[in-house]
Design an enzyme around this catalytic site. Structure first.
Site, PDB file in Angstrom:
ATOM      1  N   GLU A 108     -19.928  28.727   1.706  1.00 26.54           N
ATOM      2  CA  GLU A 108     -19.798  27.789   3.132  1.00 26.54           C
ATOM      3  C   GLU A 108     -18.829  26.777   3.284  1.00 26.54           C
ATOM      4  O   GLU A 108     -19.268  25.702   3.407  1.00 26.54           O
ATOM      5  CB  GLU A 108     -20.939  27.879   3.742  1.00 26.54           C
ATOM      6  CG  GLU A 108     -21.701  28.794   4.047  1.00 26.54           C
ATOM      7  CD  GLU A 108     -23.017  28.679   4.872  1.00 26.54           C
ATOM      8  OE1 GLU A 108     -23.329  27.793   5.339  1.00 26.54           O
ATOM      9  OE2 GLU A 108     -23.775  29.805   5.144  1.00 26.54           O
TER      10      GLU A 108
ATOM     11  N   GLU B 165     -26.182  35.819   2.109  1.00 27.86           N
ATOM     12  CA  GLU B 165     -27.548  35.154   2.620  1.00 27.86           C
ATOM     13  C   GLU B 165     -27.699  35.886   4.298  1.00 27.86           C
ATOM     14  O   GLU B 165     -26.883  36.131   4.967  1.00 27.86           O
ATOM     15  CB  GLU B 165     -27.097  33.882   3.138  1.00 27.86           C
ATOM     16  CG  GLU B 165     -27.331  32.838   1.892  1.00 27.86           C
ATOM     17  CD  GLU B 165     -26.817  31.308   2.277  1.00 27.86           C
ATOM     18  OE1 GLU B 165     -27.187  30.783   3.518  1.00 27.86           O
ATOM     19  OE2 GLU B 165     -26.364  30.619   1.496  1.00 27.86           O
TER      20      GLU B 165
HETATM   21  C1  NOJ Z   1     -26.589  28.512   4.719  1.00 31.28           C
HETATM   22  C2  NOJ Z   1     -26.369  27.562   3.415  1.00 31.28           C
HETATM   23  O1  NOJ Z   1     -25.613  28.198   2.206  1.00 31.28           O
HETATM   24  C3  NOJ Z   1     -27.933  27.285   2.747  1.00 31.28           C
HETATM   25  O2  NOJ Z   1     -27.715  26.175   1.980  1.00 31.28           O
HETATM   26  C4  NOJ Z   1     -28.758  27.055   3.929  1.00 31.28           C
HETATM   27  O3  NOJ Z   1     -30.029  26.676   3.400  1.00 31.28           O
HETATM   28  C5  NOJ Z   1     -28.972  28.454   4.914  1.00 31.28           C
HETATM   29  N1  NOJ Z   1     -27.788  28.737   5.125  1.00 31.28           N
HETATM   30  C6  NOJ Z   1     -29.843  28.207   6.092  1.00 31.28           C
HETATM   31  O4  NOJ Z   1     -29.504  27.405   6.850  1.00 31.28           O
END
Ligand code: NOJ
Length: 446
Positions: A162, A350
């Site tokens: 990200e 994710e």
């Molecule tokens: C994005 C991130 O990569 C992760 O670190 C985070 O905890 C989750 N999404 C939830 O927000």
């Protein structure tokens, strides 16, 4: 339908679960240091101990095995392995990751290793971090160390997690470490160096590992979604449009995959006075084997009086504990837009949900809403998988953990963590996910 060898996994990240912030010769990172300033993190919480995965990793792998997890996406804490960011390798850091990988191998779980999930070495940050012209080389060196050490065990490397967040939230709005509020031209510089680092790292890893590993990226992807079928084209355009922030996916993956920034990004860069030598684009251009998406929701879009509008969701629309809307279409239109643009196999690196929940009087967590969320999102993904290539899905997250500026207040895990005792308790959704895995997705239709 999900393909035969579909990877069903779970994801975590080093700073969010490991703890062990001051063990052996580990170097500090920007989260270790930056989270100490009051007012930045919910109730002043920090990841010094977190889920103590540094000591409890064997138990966590055992739980993954029990729940039939096929792939584990985790990240390497750069400063645990290289305390100064470059140069000396920590014996303890090396031991920790090699033992974790050995444990995963015994359990038959595929390791998907993210090289950088936001915990940037503090020693390098003090030299300017991603703004330093040498930062791409530092990342290349770190990637080469990981490739050399882990090449026999790791199946997939994810270069960065990200960029939208560690650049947008970390360098532009100042909500995440290193808590900077830089002018856009400077954030563009940091983004460009990140991309150069990825390009160099990809080529080095391939040199070291050959075809043994697959290489990809994980992008924060919040697609624009059509309000009606007539808005699909508009949603696609909006998804890939430059809104003069660092939040789109194509800001990063057009350079990586096409060797070119999108035209509207180039125009914004010119407006801000940001320039770079054209020859950089050849360094950045990479061969990726898969496109990783992190998606939790989407943003509806339509036309009103000839103008593009993003209508506010009605108050009845369900929201998670992050206040994000529950919008499963994100996992239907989202992958289709990516496939059409990049034609790379897609992996959901994710997806998941935070719920306000606690152990009931019987010591159980009956998180039916998480099961409902999973059914809705996986049904949408299954429809997409009939049309485009989708190779895997990693639930965020294996265990409750440190949710950055929100501290421990948000719970995404399939497994509950008692932060006082470090006791792990699988939630009802963990048993559901196990059945999903055992039936290769059939369970979601029940
Ligand atoms: C994005 C991130 O990569 C992760 O670190 C985070 O905890 C989750 N999404 C939830 O927000």
């Amino acid at each position: 339908m999900f393909k035969k060898n579909f990877v069903w996994g779970v994801a975590t990240a080093s700073y969010q679960i490991e703890g062990g912030a001051h063990t052996a010769d580990k170097g500090l990172n920007v989260w270790d240091v930056g989270s100490a300033t009051p007012g930045r993190i919910f109730e002043g919480q920090r990841g010094d101990v977190a889920c103590d995965h540094y000591h409890l990793f064997k138990e966590d792998v055992r739980l993954m095995k029990e729940f039939k997890i096929g792939g584990y996406r985790f990240s390497v804490n750069w400063a645990r392995l290289l305390p100064d960011g470059t140069g000396k390798i920590s014996e303890d850091g090396k031991r920790f990751y090699l033992e974790l990988l050995a444990e995963l191998k015994k359990a038959g779980i595929q390791p998907w290793v993210t090289l950088f999930h936001w915990d940037y070495p503090y020693a390098l940050y003090q030299k300017g971090g991603w703004l330093n012209p040498d930062s791409p080389k530092w990342f290349e060196e770190y990637a080469a160390v990981c490739a050399e050490l882990f090449k026999d065990d790791v199946t997939h490397f994810i270069l960065i997690n990200e960029p939208q967040c560690f650049l947008g939230l970390g360098h532009s709005t100042g909500e995440h470490a290193p808590f900077l509020k830089l002018p856009d031209s400077e954030v563009m510089r940091a983004a460009h160096n990140t991309l150069l680092g990825c390009g160099l790292a990809e080529k080095r890893i391939r040199k070291i590992c050959g075809d043994r590993v697959k290489i990809g990226t994980a992008q924060a992807y919040w697609p624009a979604l059509p309000v009606t079928e007539a808005d699909v084209e508009l949603a696609r355009e909006e998804t890939f449009a430059c809104h003069k922030n660092f939040g789109s996916v194509n800001y990063y993956t057009d350079p990586l995959l096409f060797g070119k920034y999108p035209d509207d990004v180039l125009a914004w860069q010119r407006e801000c006075g940001f320039t770079f030598p054209e020859s950089d684009m050849q360094i950045i251009k990479s061969k990726l084997d898969f496109y990783g998406l992190n998606t939790y929701s989407g943003d509806r879009v339509t036309k009103k009086d000839g103008k593009t509008v993003h209508p506010k969701p009605a108050p009845t629309v369900p929201r998670t504990d992050m206040r994000w809307t529950v919008d499963p279409d994100a996992l239907y239109y989202g992958p289709k837009f990516i496939w059409e643009r990049y034609a790379l196999p897609i992996v959901y690196t994710e997806n998941g949900v935070a719920l306000a929940e606690w152990k009931d009087l019987n010591g159980q967590i009956n998180d039916d809403s998480r099961i409902d969320f999973l059914k809705r999102y996986l049904r949408a993904l299954s429809r997409a998988a009939d049309e485009v290539e989708i190779d895997g899905y990693f639930y965020w997250s294996l265990i409750d953990n440190f949710e950055w500026a929100e501290g421990f207040s948000k719970k995404f895990g399939l497994i509950h963590v008692d932060y006082e005792t470090q006791e792990r308790t699988p939630k009802k959704s963990a048993y559901f996910y196990k059945r999903v895995i055992e039936t290769n997705g059939e369970e979601i239709w029940k």
